[in-house]
Motif scaffolding. Sequence first.
Motif, PDB file in Angstrom:
ATOM      1  N   LEU A   3       0.862  -1.178   0.000  1.00  0.00           N
ATOM      2  CA  LEU A   3       0.000   0.000   0.000  1.00  0.00           C
ATOM      3  C   LEU A   3       0.900   1.231   0.000  1.00  0.00           C
ATOM      4  CD1 LEU A   3      -2.615  -1.044   2.684  1.00  0.00           C
ATOM      5  CD2 LEU A   3      -2.622  -1.501   0.237  1.00  0.00           C
ATOM      6  N   HIS A   4       0.410   2.325  -0.543  1.00  0.00           N
ATOM      7  CA  HIS A   4       1.218   3.531  -0.607  1.00  0.00           C
ATOM      8  C   HIS A   4       0.422   4.715  -0.085  1.00  0.00           C
ATOM      9  CE1 HIS A   4       4.647   2.009  -2.901  1.00  0.00           C
ATOM     10  NE2 HIS A   4       3.768   1.217  -3.484  1.00  0.00           N
ATOM     11  N   GLU A   5       1.136   5.548   0.683  1.00  0.00           N
ATOM     12  CA  GLU A   5       0.578   6.825   1.065  1.00  0.00           C
ATOM     13  C   GLU A   5       0.472   7.675  -0.190  1.00  0.00           C
ATOM     14  OE1 GLU A   5      -1.194   9.178   2.223  1.00  0.00           O
ATOM     15  OE2 GLU A   5      -0.618   8.749   4.261  1.00  0.00           O
ATOM     16  N   GLU A   6      -0.367   8.695  -0.108  1.00  0.00           N
ATOM     17  CA  GLU A   6      -0.652   9.472  -1.295  1.00  0.00           C
ATOM     18  C   GLU A   6       0.219  10.708  -1.439  1.00  0.00           C
ATOM     19  OE1 GLU A   6      -2.864   8.820  -3.740  1.00  0.00           O
ATOM     20  OE2 GLU A   6      -3.409   6.919  -2.887  1.00  0.00           O
ATOM     21  N   CYS A   7       0.488  11.442  -0.385  1.00  0.00           N
ATOM     22  CA  CYS A   7       1.205  12.702  -0.527  1.00  0.00           C
ATOM     23  C   CYS A   7       1.807  13.126   0.804  1.00  0.00           C
ATOM     24  CB  CYS A   7       0.273  13.825  -1.006  1.00  0.00           C
ATOM     25  SG  CYS A   7      -0.529  13.510  -2.574  1.00  0.00           S
ATOM     26  N   GLY A   8       2.745  14.062   0.721  1.00  0.00           N
ATOM     27  CA  GLY A   8       3.271  14.722   1.899  1.00  0.00           C
ATOM     28  C   GLY A   8       3.174  16.221   1.706  1.00  0.00           C
ATOM     29  N   HIS A  56      -2.374  19.233  -0.888  1.00  0.00           N
ATOM     30  CA  HIS A  56      -3.378  18.384  -0.252  1.00  0.00           C
ATOM     31  C   HIS A  56      -2.853  16.960  -0.098  1.00  0.00           C
ATOM     32  CE1 HIS A  56      -7.430  16.122  -1.132  1.00  0.00           C
ATOM     33  NE2 HIS A  56      -7.101  16.039   0.146  1.00  0.00           N
ATOM     34  N   ASN A  57      -2.969  16.425   1.083  1.00  0.00           N
ATOM     35  CA  ASN A  57      -2.719  15.004   1.347  1.00  0.00           C
ATOM     36  C   ASN A  57      -4.037  14.374   1.761  1.00  0.00           C
ATOM     37  OD1 ASN A  57      -1.456  13.238   4.219  1.00  0.00           O
ATOM     38  ND2 ASN A  57      -1.711  12.436   2.171  1.00  0.00           N
TER      39      ASN A  57
END
Length: 508
Positions: A24-29, A133-134
């Motif tokens: 799984l991957h986080e979307e943004c920082g 935006h995250n």
Amino acid sequence: MLTTDPFQPIADITDESGHDDDKLHEECGVFGVHGHPEAAAMAALGLHALQHRGQEACGIVSMEDAAGDSFHFHAHRALGHVGDTFDAPGVVNALLGHAAIGHNRYATTGATRLRNVQPLFADFEFGGFAIGHNGNLTNAYQLRRQLVRRGSLFQSTTDTEVLIHLMATSLGGSVIDKMVEAVRQIEGAYSLVAMAKDMVIAIRDPLGVRPLVLGVLETPSGSTANIVASETCALDIIGATYIRDIEPGEMVVLTADGVKSLHPMAPKKSRFCVFEYIYFARPDSALEGRSVYAARREIGRELARESPAPSDAVIPVPDSGVPAAIGYAAESGVPFELGIIRNHYVGRTFIEPTDQIRNLGVRLKHNANRSMIEGKRVVLVDDSIVRGTTSRKIVQMVRQAGAREVHMRISSPPTAHPCFYGIDTPAKEELLADRMSVEEMAEAIGVDSLAFISIDGLYRAMGEARRDPANPTFCDACFTGDYPIGLTDRDDAERQPELSGLTEVRRP
């Protein structure tokens, strides 16, 4: 964050990332700074520390004082990593000003396009405005359709731009009034950073699903700069001091006068994303006042108590499995060994031309340390199983290195439900835990035994006796299917079969 392409039918928007590492991957920082003479440099360093949250693209917008009450904005956005973008000579020096916001992006739907790279920028009547935006807005498509019908012209395909148009159509007088009116219309999980009129604004969703922290940094002249960031590791890299986590539903405004706190949304009980502790955040970060590393180690201890295995070595699947494996080894009394070595100098696995070569792709990132494996019963500790493709290859590699038995222990419950709150997950039917029992999964990946930490065990590791179904502390929807925020766009798609592809549109 959601991406739709107006030139492409929704049903044709598919995941083209390949999920080569089956994670799984986080979307943004996100990162923001106000009151520093080298604000863009601070933002670039902060984005370096947050690189794990997004590797597809990055951007910084800075704000410079001009005559009177006006400000000049400078922007640089590019596809690729932070180091490749902002370490180039002259790039950061051209981003003048005492305030800046930055963004790392992880995109997985369709092609990555420069027009989607954040922070986005728009000119309003009050002047320039930038936003990053995250997370994910779960009613963005519905709002977008309404805005388009009213005449809005979208320039990107991200859900973030919905906020810009909501502000543009607001009758509020000030920047803050317009932002408040906009965020009261959106649903979802998000951490926002924005910049306008000599202020940096940060907002966290009412349930606090996505992380956002506040810090302070002394400048060379002795003044104070205020910082907001997705994680504390971004404060550490610039020598800033952590102050606190921004509260769920809170808006903080950073100006020359300091930090102003507003609460434009009704307070709700926090439902912080528990997968931040399991995998997404850097282990040297602290979130919600808790060390990520310590949390992962304790999860490993609880996993060992719940699911011991006869073994001679506890081996992490690097790097994310390391803290949990340390905890598992300490609790079980079985030696911790680096039986798999990770190559840190490769990016995504390339698409190889033949099945034989493709099956060797996992060795680009991992190689078995035969001396620690041969003839031993080993416990492999990893953070999750998504599709199971990488787990199967890791197990094959360990067996080929001479392991006598291979047991796998997972420091999260089975991932059986997709995330709609800003995490990149496959469709439900592609999740191994949705299609198979634990025993079937064990056979599919080729291990002698497989066990996941239980949902109650996960809560015990986080300091609670068990998960209270009527009042859970965390967002754990990917394990339980208990979605704490409405899924308006998904529900609309289910009611309108021609929009069925929308259920997959939940990424930046």
